[in-house]
Motif scaffolding. Structure first.
Motif, PDB file in Angstrom:
ATOM      1  N   SER A  51       0.799  -1.222   0.000  1.00  0.00           N
ATOM      2  CA  SER A  51       0.000   0.000   0.000  1.00  0.00           C
ATOM      3  C   SER A  51       0.833   1.274   0.000  1.00  0.00           C
ATOM      4  O   SER A  51       0.283   2.354  -0.139  1.00  0.00           O
ATOM      5  N   GLY A  52       2.149   1.162   0.135  1.00  0.00           N
ATOM      6  CA  GLY A  52       2.985   2.359   0.136  1.00  0.00           C
ATOM      7  C   GLY A  52       3.400   2.768  -1.260  1.00  0.00           C
ATOM      8  O   GLY A  52       3.777   1.935  -2.074  1.00  0.00           O
ATOM      9  N   ILE A  53       3.290   4.047  -1.543  1.00  0.00           N
ATOM     10  CA  ILE A  53       3.800   4.586  -2.806  1.00  0.00           C
ATOM     11  C   ILE A  53       5.059   5.365  -2.464  1.00  0.00           C
ATOM     12  O   ILE A  53       5.023   6.349  -1.730  1.00  0.00           O
ATOM     13  N   PHE A  54       6.184   4.892  -2.953  1.00  0.00           N
ATOM     14  CA  PHE A  54       7.482   5.492  -2.680  1.00  0.00           C
ATOM     15  C   PHE A  54       7.820   6.490  -3.775  1.00  0.00           C
ATOM     16  O   PHE A  54       8.079   6.093  -4.912  1.00  0.00           O
ATOM     17  N   SER A  55       7.799   7.777  -3.461  1.00  0.00           N
ATOM     18  CA  SER A  55       8.205   8.770  -4.465  1.00  0.00           C
ATOM     19  C   SER A  55       9.715   8.653  -4.644  1.00  0.00           C
ATOM     20  O   SER A  55      10.435   8.191  -3.760  1.00  0.00           O
ATOM     21  N   TRP A  56      10.161   9.074  -5.820  1.00  0.00           N
ATOM     22  CA  TRP A  56      11.614   9.041  -6.061  1.00  0.00           C
ATOM     23  C   TRP A  56      12.319   9.927  -5.055  1.00  0.00           C
ATOM     24  O   TRP A  56      13.397   9.598  -4.576  1.00  0.00           O
ATOM     25  N   ARG A  57      11.713  11.051  -4.678  1.00  0.00           N
ATOM     26  CA  ARG A  57      12.301  11.957  -3.682  1.00  0.00           C
ATOM     27  C   ARG A  57      12.429  11.245  -2.326  1.00  0.00           C
ATOM     28  O   ARG A  57      13.456  11.341  -1.665  1.00  0.00           O
ATOM     29  N   TYR A  58      11.378  10.509  -1.922  1.00  0.00           N
ATOM     30  CA  TYR A  58      11.414   9.795  -0.642  1.00  0.00           C
ATOM     31  C   TYR A  58      12.496   8.714  -0.657  1.00  0.00           C
ATOM     32  O   TYR A  58      13.243   8.560   0.311  1.00  0.00           O
ATOM     33  N   LEU A  59      12.605   7.986  -1.756  1.00  0.00           N
ATOM     34  CA  LEU A  59      13.642   6.959  -1.858  1.00  0.00           C
ATOM     35  C   LEU A  59      15.032   7.580  -1.773  1.00  0.00           C
ATOM     36  O   LEU A  59      15.929   7.025  -1.128  1.00  0.00           O
ATOM     37  N   ARG A  60      15.219   8.738  -2.384  1.00  0.00           N
ATOM     38  CA  ARG A  60      16.499   9.438  -2.311  1.00  0.00           C
ATOM     39  C   ARG A  60      16.798   9.861  -0.870  1.00  0.00           C
ATOM     40  O   ARG A  60      17.912   9.702  -0.381  1.00  0.00           O
ATOM     41  N   GLU A  61      15.775  10.378  -0.164  1.00  0.00           N
ATOM     42  CA  GLU A  61      15.964  10.773   1.233  1.00  0.00           C
ATOM     43  C   GLU A  61      16.308   9.562   2.113  1.00  0.00           C
ATOM     44  O   GLU A  61      17.166   9.654   2.993  1.00  0.00           O
ATOM     45  N   LEU A  62      15.637   8.436   1.858  1.00  0.00           N
ATOM     46  CA  LEU A  62      15.968   7.211   2.612  1.00  0.00           C
ATOM     47  C   LEU A  62      17.416   6.809   2.374  1.00  0.00           C
ATOM     48  O   LEU A  62      18.125   6.431   3.305  1.00  0.00           O
ATOM     49  N   ASP A  63      17.845   6.879   1.128  1.00  0.00           N
ATOM     50  CA  ASP A  63      19.227   6.515   0.813  1.00  0.00           C
ATOM     51  C   ASP A  63      20.217   7.461   1.485  1.00  0.00           C
ATOM     52  O   ASP A  63      21.189   7.019   2.095  1.00  0.00           O
ATOM     53  N   GLU A  64      19.958   8.747   1.412  1.00  0.00           N
ATOM     54  CA  GLU A  64      20.881   9.736   1.980  1.00  0.00           C
ATOM     55  C   GLU A  64      20.966   9.644   3.505  1.00  0.00           C
ATOM     56  O   GLU A  64      21.995   9.988   4.083  1.00  0.00           O
ATOM     57  N   ASN A  65      19.910   9.176   4.145  1.00  0.00           N
ATOM     58  CA  ASN A  65      19.856   9.124   5.612  1.00  0.00           C
ATOM     59  C   ASN A  65      19.770   7.701   6.157  1.00  0.00           C
ATOM     60  O   ASN A  65      19.372   7.498   7.294  1.00  0.00           O
ATOM     61  N   ARG A  66      20.164   6.720   5.343  1.00  0.00           N
ATOM     62  CA  ARG A  66      19.931   5.322   5.714  1.00  0.00           C
ATOM     63  C   ARG A  66      20.585   4.897   7.019  1.00  0.00           C
ATOM     64  O   ARG A  66      19.980   4.164   7.792  1.00  0.00           O
ATOM     65  N   GLU A  67      21.808   5.330   7.299  1.00  0.00           N
ATOM     66  CA  GLU A  67      22.472   4.902   8.536  1.00  0.00           C
ATOM     67  C   GLU A  67      21.718   5.399   9.766  1.00  0.00           C
ATOM     68  O   GLU A  67      21.470   4.652  10.708  1.00  0.00           O
ATOM     69  N   THR A  68      21.337   6.658   9.754  1.00  0.00           N
ATOM     70  CA  THR A  68      20.617   7.243  10.885  1.00  0.00           C
ATOM     71  C   THR A  68      19.237   6.626  11.028  1.00  0.00           C
ATOM     72  O   THR A  68      18.819   6.256  12.133  1.00  0.00           O
ATOM     73  N   LEU A  69      18.510   6.501   9.915  1.00  0.00           N
ATOM     74  CA  LEU A  69      17.167   5.932   9.962  1.00  0.00           C
ATOM     75  C   LEU A  69      17.194   4.486  10.448  1.00  0.00           C
ATOM     76  O   LEU A  69      16.349   4.069  11.248  1.00  0.00           O
ATOM     77  N   TRP A  70      18.169   3.709   9.973  1.00  0.00           N
ATOM     78  CA  TRP A  70      18.260   2.307  10.376  1.00  0.00           C
ATOM     79  C   TRP A  70      18.634   2.201  11.853  1.00  0.00           C
ATOM     80  O   TRP A  70      18.056   1.394  12.583  1.00  0.00           O
ATOM     81  N   ALA A  71      19.560   3.007  12.309  1.00  0.00           N
ATOM     82  CA  ALA A  71      19.931   2.992  13.727  1.00  0.00           C
ATOM     83  C   ALA A  71      18.738   3.370  14.590  1.00  0.00           C
ATOM     84  O   ALA A  71      18.496   2.743  15.638  1.00  0.00           O
ATOM     85  N   ASP A  72      17.983   4.366  14.166  1.00  0.00           N
ATOM     86  CA  ASP A  72      16.781   4.763  14.911  1.00  0.00           C
ATOM     87  C   ASP A  72      15.766   3.633  14.952  1.00  0.00           C
ATOM     88  O   ASP A  72      15.146   3.373  15.989  1.00  0.00           O
ATOM     89  N   HIS A  73      15.584   2.941  13.831  1.00  0.00           N
ATOM     90  CA  HIS A  73      14.641   1.821  13.777  1.00  0.00           C
ATOM     91  C   HIS A  73      15.075   0.696  14.722  1.00  0.00           C
ATOM     92  O   HIS A  73      14.259   0.167  15.485  1.00  0.00           O
ATOM     93  N   LEU A  74      16.345   0.328  14.680  1.00  0.00           N
ATOM     94  CA  LEU A  74      16.840  -0.737  15.558  1.00  0.00           C
ATOM     95  C   LEU A  74      16.711  -0.354  17.022  1.00  0.00           C
ATOM     96  O   LEU A  74      16.345  -1.190  17.865  1.00  0.00           O
ATOM     97  N   ALA A  75      16.979   0.901  17.355  1.00  0.00           N
ATOM     98  CA  ALA A  75      16.831   1.366  18.737  1.00  0.00           C
ATOM     99  C   ALA A  75      15.377   1.289  19.178  1.00  0.00           C
ATOM    100  O   ALA A  75      15.080   0.896  20.318  1.00  0.00           O
ATOM    101  N   GLU A  76      14.464   1.648  18.293  1.00  0.00           N
ATOM    102  CA  GLU A  76      13.032   1.589  18.627  1.00  0.00           C
ATOM    103  C   GLU A  76      12.574   0.144  18.809  1.00  0.00           C
ATOM    104  O   GLU A  76      11.799  -0.159  19.723  1.00  0.00           O
ATOM    105  N   LEU A  77      13.051  -0.768  17.961  1.00  0.00           N
ATOM    106  CA  LEU A  77      12.737  -2.190  18.148  1.00  0.00           C
ATOM    107  C   LEU A  77      13.189  -2.662  19.525  1.00  0.00           C
ATOM    108  O   LEU A  77      12.445  -3.333  20.245  1.00  0.00           O
ATOM    109  N   GLN A  78      14.418  -2.305  19.881  1.00  0.00           N
ATOM    110  CA  GLN A  78      14.965  -2.720  21.172  1.00  0.00           C
ATOM    111  C   GLN A  78      14.140  -2.128  22.316  1.00  0.00           C
ATOM    112  O   GLN A  78      13.795  -2.823  23.262  1.00  0.00           O
ATOM    113  N   ARG A  79      13.787  -0.858  22.194  1.00  0.00           N
ATOM    114  CA  ARG A  79      12.997  -0.202  23.234  1.00  0.00           C
ATOM    115  C   ARG A  79      11.653  -0.891  23.432  1.00  0.00           C
ATOM    116  O   ARG A  79      11.162  -1.031  24.549  1.00  0.00           O
ATOM    117  N   LEU A  80      11.063  -1.381  22.336  1.00  0.00           N
ATOM    118  CA  LEU A  80       9.768  -2.034  22.401  1.00  0.00           C
ATOM    119  C   LEU A  80       9.852  -3.534  22.672  1.00  0.00           C
ATOM    120  O   LEU A  80       8.842  -4.212  22.783  1.00  0.00           O
TER     121      LEU A  80
END
Length: 83
Positions: free
Chosen positions: A50-79
């Motif tokens: 159901s997600g539509i990934f704009s090219w801009r959003y995919l670019r932002e994910l790529d540019e910030n992947r280390e931070t976003l992934w670390a944040d996701h892993l920290a949130e998993l651990q917290r939960l």
């Protein structure tokens, strides 16, 4: 990419509704379908599409992947969830 889906199912309708997804270690991309010239709908092996990934959003994910992934892993651990 699956856990960063821009869909309301993952992101919620407001920041306090964002859902952290566990158990998504082996999810793969099953198909990609263009949405005009600005985005792509990605179909994942767990059935989510159901997600539509704009090219801009995919670019932002790529540019910030280390931070976003670390944040996701920290949130998993917290939960207390597993990746």
């Amino acid at each position: 990419l699956r856990v960063m889906s821009p869909s309301a199912e993952v992101q919620g309708h407001s920041p306090d509704q964002k859902k952290t997804l566990g158990g998504k270690r082996d999810v793969t991309i099953s198909a990609m379908r263009p949405v005009g010239n600005y985005a792509v709908r990605i179909v994942f092996s767990d059935g989510h599409e159901s997600g539509i990934f704009s090219w801009r959003y995919l670019r932002e994910l790529d540019e910030n992947r280390e931070t976003l992934w670390a944040d996701h892993l920290a949130e998993l651990q917290r939960l207390g969830l597993e990746r």
